[in-house]
Scaffold this motif. Structure first.
Motif, PDB file in Angstrom:
ATOM      1  N   ASN A 143       0.828  -1.208   0.000  1.00  0.00           N
ATOM      2  CA  ASN A 143       0.000   0.000   0.000  1.00  0.00           C
ATOM      3  C   ASN A 143       0.865   1.262   0.000  1.00  0.00           C
ATOM      4  O   ASN A 143       0.393   2.351  -0.320  1.00  0.00           O
ATOM      5  CB  ASN A 143      -1.003   0.000   1.155  1.00  0.00           C
ATOM      6  N   TYR A 253      -5.996  -3.922  -2.525  1.00  0.00           N
ATOM      7  CA  TYR A 253      -5.415  -3.506  -1.243  1.00  0.00           C
ATOM      8  C   TYR A 253      -5.905  -4.434  -0.134  1.00  0.00           C
ATOM      9  O   TYR A 253      -7.110  -4.654   0.008  1.00  0.00           O
ATOM     10  CB  TYR A 253      -5.821  -2.075  -0.923  1.00  0.00           C
ATOM     11  N   ASP A 255      -5.153  -4.105   3.476  1.00  0.00           N
ATOM     12  CA  ASP A 255      -4.469  -3.325   4.512  1.00  0.00           C
ATOM     13  C   ASP A 255      -5.373  -2.926   5.671  1.00  0.00           C
ATOM     14  O   ASP A 255      -5.025  -2.048   6.460  1.00  0.00           O
ATOM     15  CB  ASP A 255      -3.803  -2.089   3.909  1.00  0.00           C
ATOM     16  N   THR A 259      -4.872   2.859   4.448  1.00  0.00           N
ATOM     17  CA  THR A 259      -4.606   4.010   3.582  1.00  0.00           C
ATOM     18  C   THR A 259      -5.867   4.813   3.304  1.00  0.00           C
ATOM     19  O   THR A 259      -5.797   5.838   2.609  1.00  0.00           O
ATOM     20  CB  THR A 259      -4.029   3.570   2.242  1.00  0.00           C
TER      21      THR A 259
END
Length: 262
Positions: A143, A253, A255, A259
């Motif tokens: 990321n 992504y 994560d 983010t």
């Protein structure tokens, strides 16, 4: 077909397979029935995987920064094991440093593995996949490729380059039936992650990652946990499966929302 069988009959090449996310990817693919050529610069980890999955995992040492070595290994694999259906680029390095203190050698070494290595492997396998009219390539990026990080300029830039390279390759080979995607993890509990923590209480260090750090402009992780390598590996396994047969040039992504998908 059950999840344990969905990759039966397929042969996968995984780089950086000796530990961390790469090791988890081998477990995920082999656990779904694939045969796996597990490669790493360090033989110890992949040799252990070969013993665990006797007959299903083949261990080889590989320096992804060496294009001749990559081509030789891919040619040997196709000759002795069969056509490669899947390739997963996981091999990566991290050099943490402010740009002002970053050496030419650290910059070059980061790109040699994280970007050039992805190019060497993807070029070699995609040629053969395109000739056969099928295949799936997944690059494990970060990321950090999509949001600025202090002290991580070389890493972030190298991963961003790898993401765009993989997307461009995907566009070129899509008409030949080859899919190319990226998985971009956030903070994941690996040796690379631990290497960024100061010695001491791992639990406290992990909590700081989850909570975020305004002084370095890092948000926390909305889902409230650091990823396990298996979280990333499961995303890879999905993208190489027929369940993702209409997905290409995608950057997934994984994560925990860290983010905010900025």
């Amino acid at each position: 077909m059950s999840a344990e069988q969905e990759l039966t009959g397929r042969l996968a090449l995984v780089t950086g397979a000796g530990r961390g996310i790469g090791e988890a990817v081998v477990h995920a693919l082999a656990g779904r029935g694939a045969r796996v050529l597990a490669t790493d610069l360090d033989a110890e980890g992949v040799t252990a995987l070969e013993k665990t999955y006797e007959g299903r995992v083949t261990a080889r040492t590989l320096d992804v920064t060496d294009p001749a070595a990559v081509e030789e290994l891919v040619e040997e694999a196709e000759r002795t094991l069969g056509p490669l259906d899947i390739a997963v680029n996981v091999a990566g390095v991290l050099r943490v440093s402010p740009v002002a203190d970053l050496s030419d050698e650290e910059w070059a070494a980061t790109f040699a593995v994280n970007t050039h290595g992805v190019f060497h492997v993807s070029r070699s396998v995609s040629r053969r996949m395109a000739e056969r009219g099928s295949g799936s390539i997944v690059t494990v990026a970060s990321n950090a490729a999509g949001i600025p990080r202090t002290g991580m300029a070389a890493y972030a830039a190298s991963k961003a380059a790898a993401v765009m390279f993989t997307r461009c390759l995907g566009l070129e080979v899509a008409p030949r039936g080859v899919r190319c995607n990226t998985v971009s993890p956030g903070s994941t509990l690996t040796d690379m992650q631990r290497g960024m923590w100061t010695a001491g209480d791992e639990e406290a260090a992990a909590r700081r990652v989850v909570e975020g750090d305004p002084s370095t402009y890092r948000t926390g992780i909305p889902l409230g946990r650091i990823a396990d390598p298996s979280d990333i590996a499961d995303a890879v396994a999905f993208l190489v499966s027929d369940r993702a047969r209409h997905i290409t040039m995608h950057d997934l992504y994984v994560d925990g929302g860290a983010t905010l998908r900025a």
